[in-house]
Design a protein around this motif. Structure first.
Motif, PDB file in Angstrom:
ATOM      1  N   TYR A   2      70.036  59.235  34.602  1.00 38.64           N
ATOM      2  CA  TYR A   2      70.067  60.081  35.786  1.00 38.64           C
ATOM      3  C   TYR A   2      70.216  61.548  35.403  1.00 38.64           C
ATOM      4  O   TYR A   2      70.811  61.883  34.384  1.00 38.64           O
ATOM      5  CB  TYR A   2      71.201  59.655  36.707  1.00 38.64           C
ATOM      6  N   GLN A   3      69.711  62.405  36.266  1.00 38.33           N
ATOM      7  CA  GLN A   3      69.773  63.845  36.042  1.00 38.33           C
ATOM      8  C   GLN A   3      71.000  64.425  36.723  1.00 38.33           C
ATOM      9  O   GLN A   3      71.590  63.804  37.615  1.00 38.33           O
ATOM     10  CB  GLN A   3      68.520  64.511  36.604  1.00 38.33           C
ATOM     11  N   ASP A   4      71.356  65.633  36.326  1.00 37.99           N
ATOM     12  CA  ASP A   4      72.474  66.321  36.972  1.00 37.99           C
ATOM     13  C   ASP A   4      72.022  67.167  38.151  1.00 37.99           C
ATOM     14  O   ASP A   4      72.827  67.505  39.020  1.00 37.99           O
ATOM     15  CB  ASP A   4      73.213  67.198  35.957  1.00 37.99           C
ATOM     16  N   LYS A   5      70.739  67.521  38.184  1.00 37.86           N
ATOM     17  CA  LYS A   5      70.193  68.325  39.278  1.00 37.86           C
ATOM     18  C   LYS A   5      68.869  67.719  39.719  1.00 37.86           C
ATOM     19  O   LYS A   5      68.072  67.281  38.900  1.00 37.86           O
ATOM     20  CB  LYS A   5      69.933  69.766  38.830  1.00 37.86           C
ATOM     21  N   TYR A   6      68.673  67.705  41.019  1.00 42.32           N
ATOM     22  CA  TYR A   6      67.418  67.231  41.595  1.00 42.32           C
ATOM     23  C   TYR A   6      66.955  68.234  42.645  1.00 42.32           C
ATOM     24  O   TYR A   6      67.777  68.911  43.272  1.00 42.32           O
ATOM     25  CB  TYR A   6      67.593  65.875  42.295  1.00 42.32           C
ATOM     26  N   ILE A   7      65.656  68.272  42.853  1.00 42.34           N
ATOM     27  CA  ILE A   7      65.074  69.032  43.961  1.00 42.34           C
ATOM     28  C   ILE A   7      64.079  68.106  44.646  1.00 42.34           C
ATOM     29  O   ILE A   7      63.117  67.650  44.025  1.00 42.34           O
ATOM     30  CB  ILE A   7      64.350  70.305  43.485  1.00 42.34           C
ATOM     31  N   PHE A   8      64.340  67.796  45.909  1.00 41.03           N
ATOM     32  CA  PHE A   8      63.441  66.955  46.687  1.00 41.03           C
ATOM     33  C   PHE A   8      62.984  67.725  47.918  1.00 41.03           C
ATOM     34  O   PHE A   8      63.782  68.429  48.550  1.00 41.03           O
ATOM     35  CB  PHE A   8      64.138  65.657  47.122  1.00 41.03           C
ATOM     36  N   PRO A   9      61.716  67.580  48.271  1.00 43.03           N
ATOM     37  CA  PRO A   9      61.235  68.244  49.475  1.00 43.03           C
ATOM     38  C   PRO A   9      61.711  67.514  50.729  1.00 43.03           C
ATOM     39  O   PRO A   9      61.762  66.286  50.765  1.00 43.03           O
ATOM     40  CB  PRO A   9      59.712  68.158  49.338  1.00 43.03           C
ATOM     41  N   ALA A  10      62.065  68.304  51.731  1.00 41.02           N
ATOM     42  CA  ALA A  10      62.467  67.760  53.023  1.00 41.02           C
ATOM     43  C   ALA A  10      61.525  68.311  54.085  1.00 41.02           C
ATOM     44  O   ALA A  10      61.088  69.460  54.008  1.00 41.02           O
ATOM     45  CB  ALA A  10      63.902  68.153  53.347  1.00 41.02           C
ATOM     46  N   SER A  21      65.324  68.127  63.137  1.00 43.31           N
ATOM     47  CA  SER A  21      65.363  66.831  62.469  1.00 43.31           C
ATOM     48  C   SER A  21      64.908  67.043  61.034  1.00 43.31           C
ATOM     49  O   SER A  21      64.049  67.886  60.769  1.00 43.31           O
ATOM     50  CB  SER A  21      64.405  65.840  63.135  1.00 43.31           C
ATOM     51  N   VAL A  22      65.499  66.282  60.114  1.00 41.60           N
ATOM     52  CA  VAL A  22      65.158  66.419  58.696  1.00 41.60           C
ATOM     53  C   VAL A  22      64.907  65.036  58.116  1.00 41.60           C
ATOM     54  O   VAL A  22      65.701  64.117  58.328  1.00 41.60           O
ATOM     55  CB  VAL A  22      66.296  67.097  57.897  1.00 41.60           C
ATOM     56  N   SER A  23      63.815  64.898  57.381  1.00 39.11           N
ATOM     57  CA  SER A  23      63.533  63.650  56.678  1.00 39.11           C
ATOM     58  C   SER A  23      63.040  63.978  55.273  1.00 39.11           C
ATOM     59  O   SER A  23      62.584  65.094  55.009  1.00 39.11           O
ATOM     60  CB  SER A  23      62.493  62.818  57.431  1.00 39.11           C
ATOM     61  N   PHE A  24      63.159  63.010  54.413  1.00 36.39           N
ATOM     62  CA  PHE A  24      62.724  63.155  53.024  1.00 36.39           C
ATOM     63  C   PHE A  24      61.574  62.180  52.791  1.00 36.39           C
ATOM     64  O   PHE A  24      61.789  60.967  52.834  1.00 36.39           O
ATOM     65  CB  PHE A  24      63.880  62.877  52.060  1.00 36.39           C
ATOM     66  N   PRO A  25      60.370  62.675  52.535  1.00 39.66           N
ATOM     67  CA  PRO A  25      59.222  61.777  52.373  1.00 39.66           C
ATOM     68  C   PRO A  25      59.340  60.818  51.192  1.00 39.66           C
ATOM     69  O   PRO A  25      58.682  59.784  51.184  1.00 39.66           O
ATOM     70  CB  PRO A  25      58.037  62.730  52.192  1.00 39.66           C
TER      71      PRO A  25
END
Length: 135
Positions: A2-10, A21-25
């Motif tokens: 596992y990583q210590d930092k992630y960036i995911f688009p919302a 409203s917020v969702s993560f694809p």
């Protein structure tokens, strides 16, 4: 690993009442909302970190984040990259107190209560000693 930092688009959607409203694809059931954009941003970070921690805790694979420019959105939607700093959330969750039920003979519980012992503290101390944890 596992990583210590992630960036995911919302994907943020401005609703008719002004809320977001917020969702993560990349995750089917990782959703949240906020009464305004600021609250929605904070809630998105919070839900993402909690969701990722849950995946890690269950030893599940974390997918590769989608590229924001490849996400199809509607006119009332926009994509925001959300940062998750896992060191802080791991530390918080691993040190979070949890309730655990244990069974004691009535006489022992009564004696502990008479001596005003904190059973949680006594159990923690005994477990650390038994497991050779120096903390």
């Amino acid at each position: 690993m596992y990583q210590d930092k992630y960036i995911f688009p919302a994907i943020f959607i401005r609703e008719h009442d002004g809320k977001y409203s917020v969702s993560f694809p990349d995750f089917d059931c990782c959703v949240t909302y906020g009464n305004d954009l600021n609250e929605a941003m904070l809630m998105a970070k919070d839900v993402l970190e909690g969701y990722l921690w849950g995946l890690e805790d269950d030893n599940e694979q974390i997918p590769t984040p989608s590229l924001p420019e490849e996400i199809k959105i509607s006119t009332n939607e926009f994509v925001v990259p959300i940062f998750a700093y896992m060191l802080d959330i791991r530390n918080e969750m691993n040190n979070k107190a949890v309730n655990e039920n244990c069974t004691l003979p009535r006489w022992l519980l009564k004696l502990a209560e008479e001596n005003k012992l904190n059973l949680s503290q006594v159990l923690q101390t005994a477990l650390k000693e038994r497991l050779n944890i120096k903390q």
